[in-house]
Design a protein around this motif. Structure first.
Motif, PDB file in Angstrom:
ATOM      1  N   LEU A  38       9.597  53.294  39.880  1.00 41.23           N
ATOM      2  CA  LEU A  38      10.236  54.404  39.241  1.00 41.23           C
ATOM      3  C   LEU A  38      10.114  55.641  40.423  1.00 41.23           C
ATOM      4  O   LEU A  38       9.099  55.985  40.408  1.00 41.23           O
ATOM      5  CB  LEU A  38       9.664  55.114  38.125  1.00 41.23           C
ATOM      6  N   ASP A  39      11.182  56.028  41.061  1.00 36.66           N
ATOM      7  CA  ASP A  39      11.005  56.950  42.218  1.00 36.66           C
ATOM      8  C   ASP A  39      12.510  57.336  42.277  1.00 36.66           C
ATOM      9  O   ASP A  39      13.386  57.200  41.644  1.00 36.66           O
ATOM     10  CB  ASP A  39      10.694  55.905  43.235  1.00 36.66           C
ATOM     11  N   GLU A  40      12.647  58.089  43.622  1.00 39.38           N
ATOM     12  CA  GLU A  40      13.895  58.844  43.772  1.00 39.38           C
ATOM     13  C   GLU A  40      14.889  57.710  44.030  1.00 39.38           C
ATOM     14  O   GLU A  40      16.207  57.721  43.495  1.00 39.38           O
ATOM     15  CB  GLU A  40      13.913  59.708  45.069  1.00 39.38           C
ATOM     16  N   LYS A  41      14.382  56.553  44.738  1.00 38.64           N
ATOM     17  CA  LYS A  41      15.451  55.308  44.550  1.00 38.64           C
ATOM     18  C   LYS A  41      14.696  54.249  43.812  1.00 38.64           C
ATOM     19  O   LYS A  41      13.840  53.565  44.260  1.00 38.64           O
ATOM     20  CB  LYS A  41      15.782  54.938  46.017  1.00 38.64           C
ATOM     21  N   ILE A  42      15.022  54.265  42.652  1.00 40.17           N
ATOM     22  CA  ILE A  42      14.575  53.123  41.694  1.00 40.17           C
ATOM     23  C   ILE A  42      14.570  51.631  42.244  1.00 40.17           C
ATOM     24  O   ILE A  42      15.964  51.461  42.461  1.00 40.17           O
ATOM     25  CB  ILE A  42      15.262  53.401  40.266  1.00 40.17           C
ATOM     26  N   THR A  43      13.663  51.033  42.279  1.00 40.04           N
ATOM     27  CA  THR A  43      13.694  49.529  42.663  1.00 40.04           C
ATOM     28  C   THR A  43      13.265  48.696  41.678  1.00 40.04           C
ATOM     29  O   THR A  43      12.090  48.763  41.257  1.00 40.04           O
ATOM     30  CB  THR A  43      12.920  49.623  43.927  1.00 40.04           C
ATOM     31  N   VAL A  44      14.176  47.700  41.740  1.00 42.30           N
ATOM     32  CA  VAL A  44      13.650  46.462  40.943  1.00 42.30           C
ATOM     33  C   VAL A  44      13.128  45.235  41.777  1.00 42.30           C
ATOM     34  O   VAL A  44      13.690  44.981  42.791  1.00 42.30           O
ATOM     35  CB  VAL A  44      14.929  45.975  39.939  1.00 42.30           C
ATOM     36  N   MET A  45      11.974  44.735  41.454  1.00 38.80           N
ATOM     37  CA  MET A  45      11.563  43.660  42.112  1.00 38.80           C
ATOM     38  C   MET A  45      11.744  42.374  41.481  1.00 38.80           C
ATOM     39  O   MET A  45      11.248  42.222  40.624  1.00 38.80           O
ATOM     40  CB  MET A  45       9.641  43.878  42.346  1.00 38.80           C
ATOM     41  N   ASP A  46      12.820  41.731  42.116  1.00 41.30           N
ATOM     42  CA  ASP A  46      13.215  40.299  41.567  1.00 41.30           C
ATOM     43  C   ASP A  46      13.797  40.446  40.301  1.00 41.30           C
ATOM     44  O   ASP A  46      13.732  41.236  39.505  1.00 41.30           O
ATOM     45  CB  ASP A  46      12.154  39.403  41.680  1.00 41.30           C
ATOM     46  N   THR A  47      14.460  39.156  39.924  1.00 38.60           N
ATOM     47  CA  THR A  47      15.163  38.993  38.727  1.00 38.60           C
ATOM     48  C   THR A  47      14.426  37.935  37.863  1.00 38.60           C
ATOM     49  O   THR A  47      13.221  37.780  38.468  1.00 38.60           O
ATOM     50  CB  THR A  47      16.614  38.561  38.671  1.00 38.60           C
ATOM     51  N   VAL A  48      14.725  37.228  37.093  1.00 41.20           N
ATOM     52  CA  VAL A  48      14.365  36.195  36.348  1.00 41.20           C
ATOM     53  C   VAL A  48      15.141  34.859  36.179  1.00 41.20           C
ATOM     54  O   VAL A  48      16.344  34.881  36.420  1.00 41.20           O
ATOM     55  CB  VAL A  48      13.683  36.715  34.862  1.00 41.20           C
ATOM     56  N   ASP A  49      14.599  33.784  35.559  1.00 40.78           N
ATOM     57  CA  ASP A  49      15.429  32.796  35.540  1.00 40.78           C
ATOM     58  C   ASP A  49      16.276  33.048  34.232  1.00 40.78           C
ATOM     59  O   ASP A  49      16.466  33.901  33.400  1.00 40.78           O
ATOM     60  CB  ASP A  49      14.608  31.430  34.717  1.00 40.78           C
ATOM     61  N   LYS A  50      17.770  32.586  34.594  1.00 38.52           N
ATOM     62  CA  LYS A  50      18.826  32.791  33.852  1.00 38.52           C
ATOM     63  C   LYS A  50      18.608  32.353  32.449  1.00 38.52           C
ATOM     64  O   LYS A  50      19.273  33.015  31.502  1.00 38.52           O
ATOM     65  CB  LYS A  50      20.065  32.271  34.269  1.00 38.52           C
ATOM     66  N   ARG A  51      17.556  31.556  32.113  1.00 39.85           N
ATOM     67  CA  ARG A  51      17.113  31.216  30.667  1.00 39.85           C
ATOM     68  C   ARG A  51      16.998  32.462  29.929  1.00 39.85           C
ATOM     69  O   ARG A  51      16.979  32.387  28.503  1.00 39.85           O
ATOM     70  CB  ARG A  51      16.018  30.349  30.757  1.00 39.85           C
ATOM     71  N   LYS A  52      16.309  33.693  30.616  1.00 40.84           N
ATOM     72  CA  LYS A  52      15.866  34.703  29.862  1.00 40.84           C
ATOM     73  C   LYS A  52      16.618  36.038  30.399  1.00 40.84           C
ATOM     74  O   LYS A  52      15.908  37.052  30.497  1.00 40.84           O
ATOM     75  CB  LYS A  52      14.197  34.663  30.190  1.00 40.84           C
ATOM     76  N   SER A  53      17.658  35.794  30.883  1.00 41.34           N
ATOM     77  CA  SER A  53      18.553  36.999  31.372  1.00 41.34           C
ATOM     78  C   SER A  53      18.574  38.255  30.137  1.00 41.34           C
ATOM     79  O   SER A  53      18.507  39.375  30.899  1.00 41.34           O
ATOM     80  CB  SER A  53      20.007  36.664  31.843  1.00 41.34           C
ATOM     81  N   GLY A  54      19.060  37.525  29.374  1.00 45.90           N
ATOM     82  CA  GLY A  54      19.328  38.804  28.188  1.00 45.90           C
ATOM     83  C   GLY A  54      18.089  39.706  27.912  1.00 45.90           C
ATOM     84  O   GLY A  54      18.286  40.745  27.989  1.00 45.90           O
ATOM     85  N   GLU A  55      16.937  38.975  27.695  1.00 48.50           N
ATOM     86  CA  GLU A  55      15.585  39.629  27.506  1.00 48.50           C
ATOM     87  C   GLU A  55      15.322  40.421  28.354  1.00 48.50           C
ATOM     88  O   GLU A  55      14.862  41.551  28.242  1.00 48.50           O
ATOM     89  CB  GLU A  55      14.818  38.600  26.985  1.00 48.50           C
ATOM     90  N   TRP A  56      15.256  39.999  29.683  1.00 48.88           N
ATOM     91  CA  TRP A  56      15.109  40.763  30.863  1.00 48.88           C
ATOM     92  C   TRP A  56      15.979  42.048  30.981  1.00 48.88           C
ATOM     93  O   TRP A  56      15.395  43.349  31.401  1.00 48.88           O
ATOM     94  CB  TRP A  56      15.092  39.880  32.059  1.00 48.88           C
ATOM     95  N   LEU A  57      17.095  42.056  30.638  1.00 52.11           N
ATOM     96  CA  LEU A  57      18.001  42.937  30.703  1.00 52.11           C
ATOM     97  C   LEU A  57      17.662  44.064  29.863  1.00 52.11           C
ATOM     98  O   LEU A  57      17.898  45.439  30.181  1.00 52.11           O
ATOM     99  CB  LEU A  57      19.522  42.532  31.056  1.00 52.11           C
ATOM    100  N   ALA A  58      17.530  43.657  28.558  1.00 55.05           N
ATOM    101  CA  ALA A  58      17.014  44.511  27.610  1.00 55.05           C
ATOM    102  C   ALA A  58      15.801  45.276  28.068  1.00 55.05           C
ATOM    103  O   ALA A  58      15.502  46.481  28.025  1.00 55.05           O
ATOM    104  CB  ALA A  58      16.870  43.732  26.525  1.00 55.05           C
ATOM    105  N   ASN A  59      14.708  44.514  28.665  1.00 51.80           N
ATOM    106  CA  ASN A  59      13.494  45.456  29.261  1.00 51.80           C
ATOM    107  C   ASN A  59      13.977  46.222  30.261  1.00 51.80           C
ATOM    108  O   ASN A  59      13.222  47.397  30.273  1.00 51.80           O
ATOM    109  CB  ASN A  59      12.601  44.421  29.828  1.00 51.80           C
ATOM    110  N   LEU A  60      14.874  45.868  31.348  1.00 52.28           N
ATOM    111  CA  LEU A  60      15.203  46.889  32.259  1.00 52.28           C
ATOM    112  C   LEU A  60      15.657  48.323  31.551  1.00 52.28           C
ATOM    113  O   LEU A  60      15.751  49.244  32.270  1.00 52.28           O
ATOM    114  CB  LEU A  60      16.341  46.242  33.237  1.00 52.28           C
ATOM    115  N   GLU A  61      16.716  47.971  30.596  1.00 47.64           N
ATOM    116  CA  GLU A  61      17.475  48.982  30.001  1.00 47.64           C
ATOM    117  C   GLU A  61      16.384  50.049  29.409  1.00 47.64           C
ATOM    118  O   GLU A  61      16.694  51.320  29.675  1.00 47.64           O
ATOM    119  CB  GLU A  61      18.589  48.375  29.165  1.00 47.64           C
ATOM    120  N   LYS A  62      15.595  49.565  28.709  1.00 50.13           N
ATOM    121  CA  LYS A  62      14.419  50.604  27.903  1.00 50.13           C
ATOM    122  C   LYS A  62      13.640  51.209  29.258  1.00 50.13           C
ATOM    123  O   LYS A  62      13.454  52.300  29.113  1.00 50.13           O
ATOM    124  CB  LYS A  62      13.585  49.631  27.310  1.00 50.13           C
TER     125      LYS A  62
END
Length: 385
Positions: free
Chosen positions: A38-62
């Motif tokens: 969390l900074d001026e340029k918010i950065t995400v470090m890597d995604t996850v296996d597509k098996r868990k895409s929905g749960e991961w995107l919900a984590n990101l949104e929160k």
């Protein structure tokens, strides 16, 4: 499992998976780790296996709370980490992908449907990218264990995002010793590439590291010297412990009996670390990891169709593929009319580096007898010194 106030864990646990990479048993599942800076340029470090895409995107949104990420760092294109890139870009299409030249070569191979207007920024070895308060520095880690792998050092809070390095099987909430599943993970997945790991460790040696954030398993914060020492041992192919692994391949139980007799003899002679492995039934990945752990190994195998019982041949193939070396090996063979297993095992071991094969080979003719026990006793004497 947040790293700091401004570096937040966004990963997910997968406890439904039965085989990691379709070959490794993961009784306690596996985690796909992702982090948000969390900074001026918010950065995400890597995604996850597509098996868990929905749960991961919900984590990101929160975590993002309505904000949009500026960068997505792609450390490694293997699908268990990069599998959700397309889904991520559907939700956050303006995000800039940070990677190296090989990253983007593989990205196009994996994702033919990647939008042509996807924003990409290519980084070079040692390059720094400022996010505001935080600064990311990139170090390439070719063949640890893919050619495009890179690790990222966050300079302000001294966090090393280590890609697959320092990862382990099992979710972070699993209560178990780190070393056992980390060893099984490392030896079977990265083990072949020890020289590449050593090169990366030299790069990291000049960094002040407070936290190691891998793509699998727990975040490492304390006693980092312990983890670094393990990786130095594993990647230089040095034995981790003084002990004996007895790996046997038995058809009707007679070779197994000999292996168990030898185990008892070794323990009686004061060898503290002795492990018995049934190659027909026990986890192959664990057997391979144990072979690297100890400085000595006994291979006990029945002759089968003029060669090796298949699980022993498979075991030796695994050892060769992971660059097994610098060990002492003893042989026990069995055969009713033409014992050939010893000759076959020795031939395969000769294809490996710095393997000392003891001349004192035990030959069983069908079943254990007094002569066999005498041979095993002599072998136990040699192994115990």
């Amino acid at each position: 499992m947040d790293i700091t106030k401004e570096i937040v864990y966004a990963g997910v646990n997968d406890k439904d998976i039965d085989l990691f990479e379709s070959q490794y048993v993961v009784k306690n599942g596996v985690s796909y780790n992702s982090y948000v800076i969390l900074d001026e340029k918010i950065t995400v470090m890597d995604t996850v296996d597509k098996r868990k895409s929905g749960e991961w995107l919900a984590n990101l949104e929160k975590i993002l709370g309505g904000e949009k990420p500026f960068y997505l760092v792609v450390s490694h294109l293997e699908p268990d980490h990069a599998g959700s890139i397309l889904t991520f870009l559907e939700k956050y299409p303006d995000t800039v992908l940070l990677g190296n030249a090989k990253t983007f070569l593989f990205l196009d191979q994996f994702f033919a449907a990647l939008p042509k207007d996807t924003k990409k920024q290519t980084v070079t070895e040692g390059e720094c990218v400022s996010l505001g308060k935080h600064t990311l520095q990139f170090f390439f880690a070719p063949m640890v264990h893919w050619p495009e792998v890179m690790v990222t050092y966050e300079q302000t809070e001294k966090v090393l995002f280590s890609a697959d390095g320092f990862g382990k099987f099992g979710t972070p909430d699993t209560k178990e010793e780190w070393a056992d599943e980390a060893r099984r993970y490392y030896i079977n997945i990265v083990g072949k590439y020890g020289a590449s790991v050593q090169a990366l460790m030299k790069k990291a040696g000049g960094l002040e590291i407070h936290t190691i954030a891998p793509l699998h398993g727990p975040v490492l914060r304390e006693n980092l010297g312990y983890y670094l020492e393990k990786y130095d041992i594993w990647s230089s192919y040095r034995p981790e412990e003084s002990g004996v692994l007895i790996a046997y391949a038995s058809i009707h139980g007679n070779t197994a009996e000999a292996a168990k007799k030898l185990e008892g003899m070794l323990r009686h002679k004061g060898v503290g670390k002795v492990k018995l492995t049934d190659l027909s039934r026990d986890d192959m990945a664990e057997a391979v990891a144990d072979a690297f752990c100890y400085d000595k190994m006994v291979l006990a195998c029945a002759t089968y169709d003029g060669g090796l019982f298949p699980c022993m041949e498979d075991f030796l193939a695994h050892l060769k593929s992971k660059a097994y070396q610098k060990r002492t090996v003893a042989l026990v063979e069995n055969g009713t009319w033409a014992p050939l297993a010893g000759k076959c095992m020795k031939k395969l071991l000769e294809e490996m580096k710095e393997i000392k094969v003891l001349e004192n080979m035990v030959t069983i003719k069908s079943a254990v007898n007094e002569h066999t026990l005498e041979q095993l006793e002599n072998l136990a004497d040699e192994l115990s010194h």
